[in-house]
Design an enzyme around this catalytic site. Sequence first.
Site, PDB file in Angstrom:
ATOM      1  N   GLY A 230      41.189   9.180 -21.794  1.00 52.13           N
ATOM      2  CA  GLY A 230      42.642   9.062 -21.813  1.00 52.13           C
ATOM      3  C   GLY A 230      43.378  10.338 -22.174  1.00 52.13           C
TER       4      GLY A 230
ATOM      5  N   SER B 133      32.078  14.418 -22.113  1.00 55.76           N
ATOM      6  CA  SER B 133      31.065  15.343 -22.636  1.00 55.76           C
ATOM      7  C   SER B 133      31.249  15.558 -24.141  1.00 55.76           C
ATOM      8  CB  SER B 133      31.036  16.666 -21.877  1.00 55.76           C
ATOM      9  OG  SER B 133      32.296  17.148 -21.538  1.00 55.76           O
TER      10      SER B 133
ATOM     11  N   LEU C 197      38.723  13.431 -25.060  1.00 59.70           N
ATOM     12  CA  LEU C 197      38.587  11.989 -25.216  1.00 59.70           C
ATOM     13  C   LEU C 197      38.972  11.239 -23.949  1.00 59.70           C
ATOM     14  CD1 LEU C 197      40.181  11.557 -28.766  1.00 59.70           C
ATOM     15  CD2 LEU C 197      37.743  11.459 -28.191  1.00 59.70           C
TER      16      LEU C 197
ATOM     17  N   LYS D 264      42.053  14.373 -18.515  1.00 62.09           N
ATOM     18  CA  LYS D 264      41.121  15.205 -17.752  1.00 62.09           C
ATOM     19  C   LYS D 264      41.207  14.938 -16.250  1.00 62.09           C
ATOM     20  CE  LYS D 264      37.702  13.503 -20.043  1.00 62.09           C
ATOM     21  NZ  LYS D 264      38.531  12.574 -20.834  1.00 62.09           N
TER      22      LYS D 264
END
Length: 181
Positions: free
Chosen positions: A16, A87, A14, A19
């Site tokens: 936040g 993604s 998600l 990543k």
Amino acid sequence: MTNDTGFVLWLTGLSGAGKSTLAAKLGPALAERGHRVELLDGDEVRTNLCQGLGFSREDRDTNIARIGYVAGKLSKHGVAVLVAAISPYREARDRVRTAVDNFVEVYVAAPVSTCAERDVKGLYAKALAGEIKNFTGVSDPYEPPVNPEIELHTEAESVDDSVHQVIAWLEANQLTAPSDR
């Protein structure tokens, strides 16, 4: 010493979840091990390579296909490619997995509540109020990986702990050598 083993480390999760933060720390750790490293950040790629795409499922899938194509080309030339992109759809990620050698899916798992707390832009608040349509995890689905190579829980572990888990997996699977330090 240069490490010429190319791979794609695909960080999905998600907005936040962490990543980009993880990718920013992983890059130098991999460079220290002799890799040529390239970061493909979802926001940056959308701005520069995927202008004009919206947030429909078709546009999101096109975005992921383009990122996957570039990542695959780089990895074939010995680059350690870090992809930090939401993604959201499993099928799109699986298509990239099929097309790319040494594809390593990293699920950066964090609950919506944690992601919303970290959200400095206030996007979750706007999405929850109905002001942003097609927001992944709120008004648009996120399909978590079924069998990712690595699963990180960024709400419960430090960035350094997550980075160490990724590096340990890459070492155990002979995609990187241990650090000289």
